[in-house]
Design an enzyme around this catalytic site. Sequence first.
Site, PDB file in Angstrom:
ATOM      1  N   LYS A 192      -6.969   2.521   6.638  1.00 36.68           N
ATOM      2  CA  LYS A 192      -6.935   1.592   5.506  1.00 36.68           C
ATOM      3  C   LYS A 192      -8.078   0.577   5.627  1.00 36.68           C
ATOM      4  O   LYS A 192      -8.379   0.092   6.718  1.00 36.68           O
ATOM      5  CB  LYS A 192      -5.580   0.896   5.486  1.00 36.68           C
ATOM      6  CG  LYS A 192      -5.328  -0.024   4.304  1.00 36.68           C
ATOM      7  CD  LYS A 192      -3.910  -0.571   4.385  1.00 36.68           C
ATOM      8  CE  LYS A 192      -3.616  -1.603   3.325  1.00 36.68           C
ATOM      9  NZ  LYS A 192      -2.236  -2.147   3.459  1.00 36.68           N
ATOM     10  N   SER A 240       0.285  -2.424  -0.644  1.00 33.59           N
ATOM     11  CA  SER A 240      -1.164  -2.397  -0.722  1.00 33.59           C
ATOM     12  C   SER A 240      -1.786  -1.132  -0.127  1.00 33.59           C
ATOM     13  O   SER A 240      -2.979  -0.907  -0.280  1.00 33.59           O
ATOM     14  CB  SER A 240      -1.747  -3.632  -0.019  1.00 33.59           C
ATOM     15  OG  SER A 240      -1.474  -3.625   1.371  1.00 33.59           O
ATOM     16  N   SER A 266       3.947  -3.368   2.174  1.00 35.31           N
ATOM     17  CA  SER A 266       2.776  -2.557   1.863  1.00 35.31           C
ATOM     18  C   SER A 266       2.733  -1.179   2.487  1.00 35.31           C
ATOM     19  O   SER A 266       1.844  -0.385   2.164  1.00 35.31           O
ATOM     20  CB  SER A 266       1.501  -3.316   2.243  1.00 35.31           C
ATOM     21  OG  SER A 266       1.333  -4.442   1.411  1.00 35.31           O
TER      22      SER A 266
END
Length: 473
Positions: free
Chosen positions: A84, A159, A183
């Site tokens: 990520k 996220s 997230s």
Amino acid sequence: MTTFDARTRVHAFRDDTLGEHDAVGLAEAIRRGEVGAAEAARDAAERVRAVEERLHAVQVHADAPAHGTGTTGGAFAGVPTFVKDNTDYRGLPTGHGSAAFTPGPARRHAPFARQFLSSGVTVLGKTRLPEFGFSPSTEYEAAEPVRNPWNTGHSAGGSSGGSAALVAAGAVPIAHANDGGGSIRIPAACCGLVGLKPTRGRVVPNDQSRRLPLDLVVDGVVSRSVRDTAAFLAAAETHWRNPKLPPVGLVEGPSGRRLRIGLLLDSPNGVASDPATREAVTETATRLERLGHTVEPVEVAIDPRFTEDFLTYWGMLSFLLGATGRTLGPEFDRHRMDGLSRGLRATYLENWRRTPGVLRRLKQTKVAYAAAFRGLDLLLSPVLAHPAPPIGRLAPTVPYATLVERILAYVTFTPVDNVVGTPSISLPSTRATDDGLPIGVMFSGRPGSERTLLDVAFTLEADRPFRRIQDDA
């Protein structure tokens, strides 16, 4: 019966070296010599290219994909994956989803990146997230949103939306995610994946959040199978284990232990879940009872100011990022942060005097939350108050007051576990919306109870395998 429109659904499953393997299965094939790690990386890159035009999940591709830490060992040796884009990976820029600066290549791996690499994965690049991970939907002011592979008209969540989209679409079997308010679990629920937020301190601490007065963020993965998530935790422990927590070890299936599970259908802050979500959670409770577990309604009596306090703390994070952003890039301009980030910052500036009380009350949440577990092993609840919203509903271009109202009516269950530090897992339910979207259910446990969470996850997966995107027509 649910019907699906192929024009809104996209996946990359095909007859190549990845096949329909999960990460554990692919690693086993590589160890047996049936598949080469280089071939797996090549085919995964082809899969990514096949879906990226519709999903927009990738931030940057690695020029030379790195295989683990130079060793051929590890639970996931040779398995292609992504990191990520809020975590430093040497040689690749870390953009945090923001247009407020232009990042340069990271000089070294973040501690978690090293822990993840120790499992032997091959990193192909970095996945997209909303600006600084503040939003539960991976959308932008001036760029394409990350789209849900089950229905590209809807959000992939946030996220960790980019990671979830790639895994759900079959481009890679597992990917890095992290969770500061939901997230990992939110995009897992949106995309029909397994998403475990570990106990605070279970994996190596996040560099940025551990310096804050309340550490909300913990790293992990999103996967398509329970055994992949279980294997990740076991592999992470071989690299570093927190001696203050009970070891997890390798959990390989349901134990048969009978659990007492509390049922929570509506959020502790009073937000009611929608009918489809309630039906998914209720059906899960019925399955658990049929399998011999005890499920009973429970109340979680947290401070009624919790939501407002969490939002204030979130605003403080945006304020601090705006004040210290030049550490990310010399040309950082907080005025170029997106509408959600700017609104959070402005809200905090209006309420900053409340900070001591906010922190005190948030830290006291653990008392009320622990009380809810008396006599129980786990809590069962929705992940979100409703399924993944259409693209645009949670975009940072929506006026701030409206956007925050929508977010708070959507993300109502996940933040408590971040504040308290307890582990929590999102699992796909057997239900889907009429337009094909998955609906997730969530189990939360006491600190250090990852084995129990994996136990119930294996139980449900064995009872009825999770829906597969490649099977629906």
